[in-house]
Design an enzyme around this catalytic site. Structure first.
Site, short mmCIF file in Angstrom:
data_model
loop_
_atom_site.label_atom_id
_atom_site.label_comp_id
_atom_site.label_asym_id
_atom_site.label_seq_id
_atom_site.Cartn_x
_atom_site.Cartn_y
_atom_site.Cartn_z
N GLY A 17 2.32 -44.93 59.58
CA GLY A 17 1.66 -45.41 60.70
C GLY A 17 0.66 -44.27 61.31
O GLY A 17 0.58 -43.14 60.65
N PHE A 18 0.08 -44.82 62.40
CA PHE A 18 -1.08 -43.75 62.99
C PHE A 18 -0.31 -42.49 63.17
O PHE A 18 -0.57 -41.43 62.78
CB PHE A 18 -1.68 -44.57 64.25
CG PHE A 18 -2.41 -43.77 65.23
CD1 PHE A 18 -3.18 -43.04 64.67
CD2 PHE A 18 -2.07 -43.84 66.34
CE1 PHE A 18 -3.85 -41.94 66.00
CE2 PHE A 18 -2.48 -43.13 67.81
CZ PHE A 18 -3.53 -42.21 67.01
N GLY A 43 1.88 -50.32 59.22
CA GLY A 43 1.44 -49.07 58.69
C GLY A 43 0.47 -49.11 57.33
O GLY A 43 0.49 -50.36 56.93
N TYR A 152 8.23 -55.50 73.41
CA TYR A 152 8.00 -54.06 73.03
C TYR A 152 8.75 -53.34 74.40
O TYR A 152 9.32 -52.34 74.07
CB TYR A 152 6.44 -53.81 73.14
CG TYR A 152 6.26 -52.39 72.79
CD1 TYR A 152 6.68 -51.88 71.64
CD2 TYR A 152 5.54 -51.67 73.78
CE1 TYR A 152 5.90 -50.65 71.30
CE2 TYR A 152 5.13 -50.24 73.39
CZ TYR A 152 5.52 -49.92 72.16
OH TYR A 152 5.04 -48.56 72.07
N1 LIG Z 1 -0.02 -44.74 69.62
C1 LIG Z 1 0.35 -44.81 70.84
O1 LIG Z 1 -0.30 -44.78 71.78
C2 LIG Z 1 1.99 -44.70 71.30
C3 LIG Z 1 2.24 -44.86 72.61
C4 LIG Z 1 3.46 -44.71 73.01
C5 LIG Z 1 4.58 -44.79 72.13
N2 LIG Z 1 4.20 -44.91 70.58
C6 LIG Z 1 5.32 -45.10 69.80
O2 LIG Z 1 4.90 -44.18 68.71
C7 LIG Z 1 5.40 -44.88 67.35
C8 LIG Z 1 4.12 -44.96 66.53
O3 LIG Z 1 3.16 -45.80 66.87
P1 LIG Z 1 1.82 -46.00 66.35
O4 LIG Z 1 0.73 -46.01 67.28
O5 LIG Z 1 1.70 -44.85 65.29
O6 LIG Z 1 1.92 -47.38 65.54
P2 LIG Z 1 1.70 -47.76 64.23
O7 LIG Z 1 1.95 -49.29 64.21
O8 LIG Z 1 0.50 -47.37 63.65
O9 LIG Z 1 2.91 -47.24 63.46
C9 LIG Z 1 4.42 -47.65 63.43
C10 LIG Z 1 4.85 -47.59 61.79
O10 LIG Z 1 6.44 -48.21 61.89
C11 LIG Z 1 6.25 -49.17 60.73
N3 LIG Z 1 7.34 -49.86 61.16
C12 LIG Z 1 7.49 -50.91 62.04
N4 LIG Z 1 8.47 -51.79 62.07
C13 LIG Z 1 9.34 -51.18 60.97
C14 LIG Z 1 10.42 -51.31 60.66
N5 LIG Z 1 11.46 -52.24 61.02
N6 LIG Z 1 11.00 -50.26 59.45
C15 LIG Z 1 10.31 -49.36 59.13
N7 LIG Z 1 8.89 -49.35 59.45
C16 LIG Z 1 8.57 -50.15 60.56
C17 LIG Z 1 4.99 -49.63 60.55
O11 LIG Z 1 4.73 -49.82 59.41
C18 LIG Z 1 4.22 -48.35 61.06
O12 LIG Z 1 3.81 -47.74 59.78
C19 LIG Z 1 5.98 -46.07 67.76
O13 LIG Z 1 7.45 -46.28 67.96
C20 LIG Z 1 5.37 -46.34 69.23
O14 LIG Z 1 6.05 -47.36 70.02
C21 LIG Z 1 2.98 -44.98 70.32
#
Ligand SMILES: NC(=O)c1ccc[n+]([C@@H]2O[C@H](COP(=O)([O-])OP(=O)(O)OC[C@H]3O[C@@H](n4cnc5c(N)ncnc54)[C@H](O)[C@@H]3O)[C@@H](O)[C@H]2O)c1
Length: 345
Positions: A17-18, A43, A152
């Site tokens: 993911g990101f 992702g 969430y």
């Molecule tokens: N980006 C933000 O601003 C932010 C803020 C607060 C918390 N977070 C946390 O950071 C983490 C990453 O966020 P992000 O922005 O990179 O999101 P994203 O959606 O880009 O990345 C999430 C990744 O998790 C994978 N994923 C989802 N469910 C899954 C599962 N059941 N099994 C395996 N893989 C799974 C997705 O395919 C993806 O690659 C998350 O847990 C999110 O809650 C992010």
């Protein structure tokens, strides 16, 4: 307190993911072997494809809601697997709850099996629509448990509770990071979050759509800084939760103006309806992160936005070139098919 030595082998769930892909990259740069576990729900392999060349990167396509099988030693588990953008988690409500509950349970079981430290990617959304400002880790939050965003928010609150219970009951080594909005390259242009949406609209010359009156605020942290915060927590000896975010708060209207200016765009700014339970204010109190982790964000908003806009602009150019090449190939194939077949006379 800091631990001695760096991590030798880390698991990153959600590594495609990101945030996860930046974390994988940074760990590899530091000489840590990385196992990325991701089901590609939100992702993409495009985020990690060049990491395979390092020789220290393994990708396992798997869902964290099933028990995790990772052969070999592991000393850190970064648990990021979860849909994160409102558009994604509203589309995947049950999957999001299961990623936070079953997925966190499986990540904890893996952590126990390996004798590792778990860093849980929690979120500022555990504060809901906060009644305390800025938000300190001691604030319990104001979350609607049955609102659309609850899939969430409550999943992350449960994940925090479960990680803390493992720590209390079994002494499991965990660190909880409450990440505030993070942004940067590799966000999906269609994920619905403000920055990729505004950047895409500004670059396309489309109206920039700000929700509500635009006076709601967020504190946005460049992804490189977010990743450093996660690494600092992994290296520390505290359970947390610890806020990882930028204390620089700005309104969404100001953000739209900044993006428009930095992108050199003349898009107009328009207003659309505000999502249900959308928090009015968001700003972390980052004193604990500074004191306990020695961490603070370094990249300014302007610099981070500039890098993000450059990345989106470069991608647009690449996509346009790829589309033009595909069109040329299609036209050539059609011409070859319609040309008279030359035969022996
Ligand atoms: N980006 C933000 O601003 C932010 C803020 C607060 C918390 N977070 C946390 O950071 C983490 C990453 O966020 P992000 O922005 O990179 O999101 P994203 O959606 O880009 O990345 C999430 C990744 O998790 C994978 N994923 C989802 N469910 C899954 C599962 N059941 N099994 C395996 N893989 C799974 C997705 O395919 C993806 O690659 C998350 O847990 C999110 O809650 C992010």
């Amino acid at each position: 307190m800091q631990r001695q030595g760096k991590h030798r082998r880390a698991v990153v769930t959600g590594g495609a993911g990101f945030v996860g892909s930046h974390l994988c990259e940074r760990l590899l740069d530091a000489g840590t072997e990385v196992v990325c576990v991701d089901n590609l729900a939100t992702g993409s392999t495009a985020n990690i494809e060049r990491l395979a060349d390092t020789g220290a990167f393994t990708f396992i396509e798997a869902d964290t809601t099933h028990p995790l099988n990772v052969p070999g030693p592991v000393d850190a588990v970064f648990h990021l697997a979860s849909a994160a953008s409102p558009r994604d988690y509203l589309r995947l409500p049950v999957e999001t709850l299961e990623a936070g509950s079953l997925g966190t349970r499986n990540a904890l079981d893996l952590t126990v099996e390996k004798g590792a430290r778990l860093v849980l990617a929690s979120t500022s959304e555990v504060y809901g629509d906060p009644l305390e400002h800025p938000q300190r880790e001691t604030y319990w939050g104001n979350v609607n448990p049955v609102g659309p965003r609850s899939v969430y928010d409550e999943a992350k609150r449960y994940a925090e509770a479960l990680a803390t219970a493992f720590h209390r009951a079994y002494g499991t080594d965990v660190g909880i990071a409450r990440i505030f909005n993070s942004y940067g390259p590799r966000m999906r242009g269609d994920d619905g979050r403000a920055i990729p949406t505004f950047v895409r609209q500004a670059l396309d010359g489309d109206p920039i759509t700000v929700s509500g009156d635009g006076l709601q605020t967020r504190s946005l942290c460049y992804v490189e800084d977010t990743v450093e915060g996660l690494l600092a927590l992994a290296a520390a000896d505290i359970t947390g939760p610890v806020n990882i975010g930028s204390p620089h708060e700005l309104s969404m209207l100001r953000l739209a103006e900044l993006v428009r200016g930095l992108a050199g765009s003349d898009s107009e700014i328009t207003f659309i309806g505000r999502p249900v339970d959308d928090p009015r204010f968001r700003r972390p109190d980052t004193r604990l992160a500074a004191e306990a982790l020695g961490w603070r964000p370094r990249v300014s908003m302007e610099e981070g936005l500039r890098r993000t806009i450059d990345w989106f602009a470069a991608r647009r150019t690449e996509e346009a070139a790829a589309a033009a090449a595909a069109e040329a190939a299609r036209a050539a194939a059609a011409q070859a098919a319609s040309a008279p077949v030359g035969g022996a006379s």
